[in-house]
Design an enzyme around this catalytic site. Structure first.
Site, PDB file in Angstrom:
ATOM      1  N   LYS A   1       0.802  -1.234   0.000  1.00  0.00           N
ATOM      2  CA  LYS A   1       0.000   0.000   0.000  1.00  0.00           C
ATOM      3  C   LYS A   1       0.833   1.281   0.000  1.00  0.00           C
ATOM      4  CE  LYS A   1      -4.361  -1.537   2.025  1.00  0.00           C
ATOM      5  NZ  LYS A   1      -5.354  -1.282   3.065  1.00  0.00           N
TER       6      LYS A   1
ATOM      7  N   ASP B   1     -10.209   3.265   1.802  1.00  0.00           N
ATOM      8  CA  ASP B   1     -10.399   2.737   3.167  1.00  0.00           C
ATOM      9  C   ASP B   1     -11.066   3.772   4.080  1.00  0.00           C
ATOM     10  OD1 ASP B   1      -9.302   0.213   2.682  1.00  0.00           O
ATOM     11  OD2 ASP B   1      -7.270   0.883   3.126  1.00  0.00           O
TER      12      ASP B   1
END
Ligand code: ATR
Length: 291
Positions: free
Chosen positions: A69, A105
């Site tokens: 990420k 997210d």
């Protein structure tokens, strides 16, 4: 791979237990798109090559998960404001030659709070954990005007996270050490939200909790556990016994996915279909960590 099928993928290592193929493929089918979501197990040294291969092979985009990420950032042309602020990307969109990075997210976290009809009272949250998931949650809270107390086993990681975000927000970010039980109890007495972003409580260690059993929770608190295998964690059981409201980890997983779907396809996500697909994948025991 048949030519007429458009692909999106998940770049991670490992990826075998991901629930995203079940959720996204159900969504593509529901809206009549000949798209397919595939798992791409990519070891860290091969990340750049894998990202470029997505573009060469006509992929519409990808999700990015552990451990890529943050590592993927240097290979992208542009970041959304949220991805930039969080410092991590979980969704790639490929537009011609350009690789665009997003982070859905934080949206997923906020949307699950909305669905649970969470109403802030003190605008003060306690956040357990200072890893990758914690960054997006911390950003989501601060950007909604919530002050945060960070608690992490490794205090230095919590201090580093606080230092990263402080220049951008007026909200208070304080750190309480894991062993400072009394200080943590005082904060829990006044906060309105407790969020677990650690992996404690996740199967097969479902009999563990990130919170010492001596700590008291109360009806003034909403307890939100990002763990979704099992959905009903030890922490959520502790919370219910104390009269607190609870939110499990499925909503955030679902809505990081609905937002990624919208970014790739420019269509509204079939939320109900995706929720049902996720629920049956969780029930069938497909998700055994790591995810
Ligand atoms: P993620 O990307 O899912 O957040 P991570 O970056 O590996 O995963 O972070 C895991 C979090 O769970 C960290 O906050 C970690 O604490 P440390 O920073 O001290 O490692 C926390 N965690 C994992 N196992 C733990 C344990 N046994 N006790 C306390 N905290 C734990």
């Amino acid at each position: 791979m048949a030519d007429h099928i458009r692909h999106v993928g998940l770049l991670g290592y490992p990826v075998g237990h991901s629930l995203s193929p079940a959720m996204q493929n159900a969504a593509f089918q529901a809206v009549g798109l000949a798209w397919e979501y595939v798992l791409l197990s990519v070891a860290p040294p091969s990340l750049q090559e894998a990202v470029l291969a997505l573009r060469e092979n006509g992929f519409a985009g990808a999700n990015v998960t552990i451990p890529h990420k943050q590592a993927v950032l240097p290979f992208l042309h542009e970041l959304s404001d949220e991805a930039e602020a969080i410092g991590a990307v979980n969704t790639l969109v490929i537009e011609g030659e350009r690789l665009l990075g997003y982070n859905t997210d934080a949206y997923g976290f906020r949307q699950a709070l909305v669905e649970a009809e969470f109403t802030p009272t003190s605008n003060h949250a306690v956040l357990l954990g200072a890893g990758g998931a914690s960054r997006a949650v911390l950003y989501a809270l601060l950007s909604q005007g919530v002050s945060v107390t960070l608690v992490n086993r490794t205090a230095d990681k919590a201090f580093a996270l606080a230092r990263h975000f402080r220049p951008f927000f007026a909200e208070t970010i304080e750190v309480v050490r894991y062993e400072e039980i009394e200080a943590l109890q005082n904060v829990l007495n006044t906060a309105d939200l407790l969020v677990n972003t650690t992996s404690l409580g996740m199967a097969p260690h479902h009999d563990t909790s990130p919170l010492a059993s001596t700590l008291r929770l109360g009806a003034h608190l909403t307890v939100y556990d990002l763990v979704y295998t099992p959905r009903d964690t030890q922490l959520l059981q502790q919370a219910r016994t104390a009269g607190a409201k609870t939110i499990d980890g499925m909503g955030m997983l679902l809505h990081q996915g609905t937002e990624a779907f919208r970014l790739w396809t420019h269509r509204e996500a079939p939320v109900a279909v995706m929720r049902t697909a996720l629920e049956s994948a969780i029930i069938s025991g497909k998700a055994v960590p790591p995810v």
